[in-house]
Design a protein around this motif. Structure first.
Motif, PDB file in Angstrom:
ATOM      1  N   GLY A 236     -58.752-154.802  37.049  1.00  0.00           N
ATOM      2  CA  GLY A 236     -57.394-155.236  37.354  1.00  0.00           C
ATOM      3  C   GLY A 236     -57.063-156.643  36.920  1.00  0.00           C
ATOM      4  O   GLY A 236     -55.956-157.132  37.186  1.00  0.00           O
ATOM      5  N   ASN A 237     -57.995-157.328  36.247  1.00  0.00           N
ATOM      6  CA  ASN A 237     -57.736-158.684  35.769  1.00  0.00           C
ATOM      7  C   ASN A 237     -56.906-158.646  34.492  1.00  0.00           C
ATOM      8  O   ASN A 237     -57.086-157.766  33.652  1.00  0.00           O
ATOM      9  CB  ASN A 237     -59.053-159.413  35.505  1.00  0.00           C
ATOM     10  N   MET A 238     -56.001-159.618  34.317  1.00  0.00           N
ATOM     11  CA  MET A 238     -55.134-159.628  33.143  1.00  0.00           C
ATOM     12  C   MET A 238     -55.907-159.995  31.886  1.00  0.00           C
ATOM     13  O   MET A 238     -56.683-160.949  31.872  1.00  0.00           O
ATOM     14  CB  MET A 238     -53.964-160.593  33.329  1.00  0.00           C
ATOM     15  N   ILE A 239     -55.688-159.212  30.830  1.00  0.00           N
ATOM     16  CA  ILE A 239     -56.211-159.516  29.497  1.00  0.00           C
ATOM     17  C   ILE A 239     -55.100-160.075  28.617  1.00  0.00           C
ATOM     18  O   ILE A 239     -55.259-161.089  27.951  1.00  0.00           O
ATOM     19  CB  ILE A 239     -56.814-158.254  28.840  1.00  0.00           C
ATOM     20  N   LEU A 332     -42.298-146.184  33.703  1.00  0.00           N
ATOM     21  CA  LEU A 332     -42.361-145.862  35.125  1.00  0.00           C
ATOM     22  C   LEU A 332     -43.707-146.243  35.714  1.00  0.00           C
ATOM     23  O   LEU A 332     -43.783-146.802  36.818  1.00  0.00           O
ATOM     24  CB  LEU A 332     -42.110-144.364  35.338  1.00  0.00           C
ATOM     25  N   TYR A 333     -44.777-145.936  34.980  1.00  0.00           N
ATOM     26  CA  TYR A 333     -46.111-146.292  35.464  1.00  0.00           C
ATOM     27  C   TYR A 333     -46.257-147.805  35.564  1.00  0.00           C
ATOM     28  O   TYR A 333     -46.850-148.320  36.518  1.00  0.00           O
ATOM     29  CB  TYR A 333     -47.180-145.700  34.546  1.00  0.00           C
ATOM     30  N   ARG A 334     -45.719-148.521  34.585  1.00  0.00           N
ATOM     31  CA  ARG A 334     -45.780-149.983  34.614  1.00  0.00           C
ATOM     32  C   ARG A 334     -45.014-150.528  35.824  1.00  0.00           C
ATOM     33  O   ARG A 334     -45.471-151.452  36.501  1.00  0.00           O
ATOM     34  CB  ARG A 334     -45.186-150.563  33.326  1.00  0.00           C
ATOM     35  N   ALA A 335     -43.832-149.960  36.087  1.00  0.00           N
ATOM     36  CA  ALA A 335     -43.031-150.412  37.219  1.00  0.00           C
ATOM     37  C   ALA A 335     -43.758-150.157  38.536  1.00  0.00           C
ATOM     38  O   ALA A 335     -43.739-151.006  39.446  1.00  0.00           O
ATOM     39  CB  ALA A 335     -41.674-149.711  37.211  1.00  0.00           C
ATOM     40  N   GLU A 338     -46.605-152.669  38.864  1.00  0.00           N
ATOM     41  CA  GLU A 338     -46.095-154.001  39.204  1.00  0.00           C
ATOM     42  C   GLU A 338     -45.635-154.057  40.654  1.00  0.00           C
ATOM     43  O   GLU A 338     -45.860-155.052  41.360  1.00  0.00           O
ATOM     44  CB  GLU A 338     -44.941-154.369  38.266  1.00  0.00           C
ATOM     45  N   ASP A 339     -44.985-152.992  41.106  1.00  0.00           N
ATOM     46  CA  ASP A 339     -44.472-152.963  42.476  1.00  0.00           C
ATOM     47  C   ASP A 339     -45.614-152.979  43.490  1.00  0.00           C
ATOM     48  O   ASP A 339     -45.547-153.674  44.506  1.00  0.00           O
ATOM     49  CB  ASP A 339     -43.603-151.717  42.676  1.00  0.00           C
TER      50      ASP A 339
END
Length: 356
Positions: A236-239, A332-335, A338-339
């Motif tokens: 889950g860490n940002m790349i 949708l998956y991204r939203a 993020e939510d």
């Protein structure tokens, strides 16, 4: 309910529908069809034929349809009666769809002359995969070349559409302009990346590409070759922050069947240690989780998937519809992610299994 021609128009004008909004609807339909025709025409005009090899001044022969996935060694193995299923189709010019193509057309792009296409990729075309540094580099280089070519044609298409629509009196929102700017920035980054890789190729600096190889003990019924900008690693860490204008770190993915076994290759430029960390996380997963991670993400990540009709037909229509929907609703998956703030991998069932 359908509006009847001779009834009062529902807009409240007091006129009959045929004298009022019917004309507006027909006018709108004509403009919409004109727009679609223009976009499709520009798509054809945006196509490019060139040689991306660093020594293109020494080209010989014509520009050919190069295969991003090997025709004889891989596509021939997957094809049924010479045909394949590809996830690079289009529905209504917007949505990703599945297409049926002959193996001589699948994954092709006009990115090399016949001479450089032959001599450059011979070590992976004519020999079994042996995990050599040269082969790993060439799988990476070809995925980059294909992605670069597609992005360049996409940018050309955007520019042509903007010019055509501007001439038709259309105005563009700030969001659309930002979206198109991101595409242009992505192309400029790809140009810089291709220039570096061409230098590695000329100097045979194959070690500038690092790799992770997962060997699967049977022949799979699909193949992938793509360049990805993965946003988060498995924990889950940002790349990559794709909302910023900072350079992105690309990772390359090739998956293909070999002789009685199959291979997954993660490759990346050696200076990107964060991608090495991602590959180690992937390696630490159990095999069932590796497969589940890919089953969930491949339709979201890429249209560069080629599937044997044998596997596709086994899935059946409900699964076909499900995987096509999955590939089209990335936003949708991204939203949702993020939510909820949940980016780490968790096992999630999919009705399809590429690794059957």
């Amino acid at each position: 309910m359908k509006q009847v021609r001779n009834e009062p128009c529902k807009c409240g004008s007091g006129l009959k529908y045929k004298k009022c909004c019917l004309n507006k609807k027909e006018e709108f339909d004509m403009k919409l069809q004109s727009l679609f025709d223009t976009v499709e025409k520009n798509k054809r005009k945006a196509r490019i034929s060139h040689c991306l090899h660093p020594e293109s001044e020494n080209c010989s022969g014509k520009i050919v349809r190069s295969h991003a996935i090997q025709n004889n060694r891989i596509l021939n193995k997957l094809a049924v009666n010479g045909m394949l299923k590809t996830m690079d189709g289009e529905s209504h010019m917007i949505f990703q769809d599945v297409d049926t193509k002959g193996r001589k057309q699948a994954t092709t792009f006009k990115g090399f002359c016949s001479f450089h296409d032959k001599i450059t990729f011979q070590p992976i075309e004519d020999f079994e995969f042996n995990e050599s540094a040269e082969q790993l580099f060439l799988y990476t280089y070809r995925a980059l070349a294909w992605s670069f070519h597609k992005k360049l044609e996409q940018v050309n298409h955007i520019i042509l559409n903007m010019e055509s629509l501007k001439n038709k009196g259309f105005h563009f929102s700030d969001d659309l302009m930002l979206h198109n700017s991101m595409h242009l920035l992505g192309h400029f980054e790809n140009e810089s990346t291709l220039k570096r890789f061409n230098g590695y190729l000329q100097n045979e600096n194959y070690e500038r590409v690092s790799s992770y190889v997962w060997t699967i003990p049977y022949e799979i019924k699909f193949a992938v070759s793509t360049m990805l900008t993965i946003e988060h690693d498995i924990k889950g860490n940002m790349i990559n922050n794709i909302k910023s204008f900072r350079p992105l770190k690309n990772i390359y993915l090739n998956i293909f069947p070999g002789n009685q076994e199959s291979y997954l290759l993660w490759t990346w430029e050696s200076n990107h240690k964060i991608l090495e960390k991602f590959a180690k996380q992937f390696d630490s997963l159990k095999d069932k989780d590796k497969k589940n991670y890919l089953n969930n993400n491949l339709p979201r990540w890429t249209d560069a998937i080629v599937i044997s009709p044998d596997l596709w037909d086994t899935w059946g229509a409900p699964i076909h519809e499900s995987i096509i929907a999955h590939s089209n609703f990335e936003f949708l998956y991204r939203a949702m992610e993020e939510d909820l703030g949940t980016y780490a991998y968790e096992y999630e069932y999919t009705p399809w299994n590429f690794f059957e």
